[in-house]
Design a protein around this motif. Structure first.
Motif, PDB file in Angstrom:
ATOM      1  N   MET A 224       0.509  -1.568  -0.088  1.00 53.67           N
ATOM      2  CA  MET A 224      -0.086  -0.150   0.397  1.00 53.67           C
ATOM      3  C   MET A 224       0.858   1.491   0.452  1.00 53.67           C
ATOM      4  O   MET A 224       1.696   1.479   0.770  1.00 53.67           O
ATOM      5  N   ILE A 225       0.523   2.114  -1.167  1.00 49.08           N
ATOM      6  CA  ILE A 225       1.137   3.600  -0.865  1.00 49.08           C
ATOM      7  C   ILE A 225       0.313   4.651  -0.228  1.00 49.08           C
ATOM      8  O   ILE A 225      -0.927   4.757  -0.269  1.00 49.08           O
TER       9      ILE A 225
ATOM     10  N   GLN B 151      -7.850  -0.209  -9.052  1.00 41.25           N
ATOM     11  CA  GLN B 151      -7.650  -0.570  -7.577  1.00 41.25           C
ATOM     12  C   GLN B 151      -8.180  -0.062  -6.860  1.00 41.25           C
ATOM     13  O   GLN B 151      -9.711   0.477  -6.558  1.00 41.25           O
ATOM     14  N   LEU B 152      -7.688  -1.294  -5.583  1.00 41.70           N
ATOM     15  CA  LEU B 152      -8.407  -0.207  -4.053  1.00 41.70           C
ATOM     16  C   LEU B 152      -7.908   0.973  -4.051  1.00 41.70           C
ATOM     17  O   LEU B 152      -6.288   1.402  -3.427  1.00 41.70           O
ATOM     18  N   VAL B 153      -8.772   2.149  -3.576  1.00 39.52           N
ATOM     19  CA  VAL B 153      -8.003   3.628  -2.938  1.00 39.52           C
ATOM     20  C   VAL B 153      -8.372   3.364  -1.277  1.00 39.52           C
ATOM     21  O   VAL B 153      -9.933   4.220  -1.512  1.00 39.52           O
ATOM     22  N   GLY B 154      -8.142   3.621  -0.373  1.00 47.36           N
ATOM     23  CA  GLY B 154      -8.880   4.074   0.765  1.00 47.36           C
ATOM     24  C   GLY B 154      -8.987   5.100   0.438  1.00 47.36           C
ATOM     25  O   GLY B 154      -7.842   6.281  -0.157  1.00 47.36           O
TER      26      GLY B 154
ATOM     27  N   ILE C 178      -4.569  -3.794  -0.197  1.00 45.70           N
ATOM     28  CA  ILE C 178      -4.847  -2.857  -0.724  1.00 45.70           C
ATOM     29  C   ILE C 178      -4.243  -1.855  -1.452  1.00 45.70           C
ATOM     30  O   ILE C 178      -2.901  -1.794  -1.459  1.00 45.70           O
ATOM     31  N   ASP C 179      -4.303  -0.929  -2.318  1.00 43.93           N
ATOM     32  CA  ASP C 179      -3.078  -0.224  -3.051  1.00 43.93           C
ATOM     33  C   ASP C 179      -3.013   0.963  -2.659  1.00 43.93           C
ATOM     34  O   ASP C 179      -1.471   1.338  -2.511  1.00 43.93           O
TER      35      ASP C 179
END
Ligand code: TXA
Ligand code: MG
Length: 329
Positions: free
Chosen positions: A1-2, A22-25, A161-162
């Motif tokens: 995760m970045i 992609q998955l982003v918080g 997640i990404d």
């Protein structure tokens, strides 16, 4: 995760990531969401997998403006436009008949879809830049405490997640109110950041789903949810000083009077007051952060006291009740 900042470059990166599945918080005014392209079934499948969420629990689709809600939901349903005009952007999710083309995974195969326009400039910017509707459940593993900071997301889902966009702490602190307008009378399925009272002022026929007499209408209404690892006990009626905690116990209370009484008793290792001034809005904003913090400290028991059952206090009581329903403690 970045971990991303809210700079223009980072927001563009987050939007591009969403666009390509992609998955982003993402920060919102309620809690952090785990964002995914709502039009991409593979991205949606990744959301369910990262959260270990059962696919029978449908997602909320987030849009940047009311006109975009028309693409996923039938907005010409009684009351929908009135509610949107009054409360969007904001902590209101509407359950409406869905449009063709919304993937079944987003709605768990239901004929309805949950849609919301969040009141958070960063969330709105990301959704706008991505140019797609964004499905975003709360960014926590299924059934666990919701995240109100980027750090909460990183700790619980960081390795699955990404990206996470760090937009600081969430101002409201409890999830949106879920209002089902696909039926008559309209029904609040989940109390949340927008109070029953404010909805009822515009929609007098609205009712609150009563878990004692109605069966669950949505999986988010399953009794056990929002739970810390440490067992939590809710004092239903009555007062914290009447309880007999076991082992090292922590108390979460509301208001200075209660906190003083508890501290005098000396039966709890720690007493945390959600709002010394007795402000339910402040209590909601702090709720999940306090529970995350206590959970990290491995107490034998957490005890919590209810807020007055009005306004946002209903949402806090709902989360505390569900957190107290874990079977394995
Ligand atoms: O504040 C919020 O609503 C946050 C932020 C990220 O926007 N999101 C959130 O999502 O809380 P989630 O997935 O944790 O909760 C969605 C709730 C669940 O209780 C789900 O069952 C309900 O919405 N829901 C979704 N689609 C539905 C539908 N078609 N009918 C009834 N309930 C639905
Ligand atoms: Mg959730």
């Amino acid at each position: 995760m970045i971990l991303l900042s809210t700079s223009d470059t980072d927001l563009a990166l987050a939007a591009a990531a969403l666009h390509k599945g992609q998955l982003v918080g993402i920060p919102t005014e309620t809690v952090y969401g785990l964002g995914a392209n709502a039009r991409d079934p593979l991205a949606l499948a990744r959301v369910f997998s990262a959260k270990e969420r059962p696919t029978f629990d449908p997602l909320i689709i987030h849009v940047a403006k009311t006109a975009d809600a028309d693409e996923v939901a039938i907005m010409d349903t009684p009351h929908a436009r009135t509610m949107a005009a009054a409360f969007w952007p904001g902590p209101l999710t509407m359950v409406l008949p869905k449009r063709n083309g919304v993937p079944d995974l987003a709605t768990s195969g239901l004929p309805t879809v949950a849609v919301r326009c969040p009141a958070h400039p960063i969330a709105l910017r990301i959704i706008e830049l991505a140019g797609i509707p964004v499905a975003a459940p709360s960014a926590n593993p299924f059934g666990r405490l919701s995240p109100t900071s980027a750090e909460h997301v990183a700790r619980q889902l960081g390795d699955r997640i990404d990206y996470i966009v760090d937009g600081g702490p969430c101002l409201i602190g409890v999830e949106s109110t879920v209002l089902d307008l696909s039926m008559d009378p309209p029904l609040i399925l989940r109390p949340g950041g927008l109070s029953f009272e404010r909805i009822a002022a515009l929609l007098p026929s609205v009712q609150i789903h009563d878990r004692a007499t109605n069966s669950p209408r949505a999986p988010g209404q399953l009794p056990s949810h929002y739970a810390p690892v440490c067992p939590l006990r809710l004092v239903e009626g009555g007062h914290l000083p009447d309880v007999q905690p076991r082992g090292d116990a922590a108390a979460v209370c509301f208001g200075d009077k209660s906190a003083q009484a508890l501290k005098r008793l000396g039966i709890f290792k720690i007493v945390i007051d959600l709002s010394p001034n007795g402000d339910p809005v402040e209590a909601a904003a702090r709720l999940f952060a306090v529970l995350h913090e206590l959970d990290a400290q491995s107490y034998d028991q957490l005890w919590a006291e209810r807020l007055p059952d009005a306004g946002i206090g209903r949402a806090v009581n709902d989360r505390l009740f569900k957190a107290s329903q874990k079977q394995d403690c």
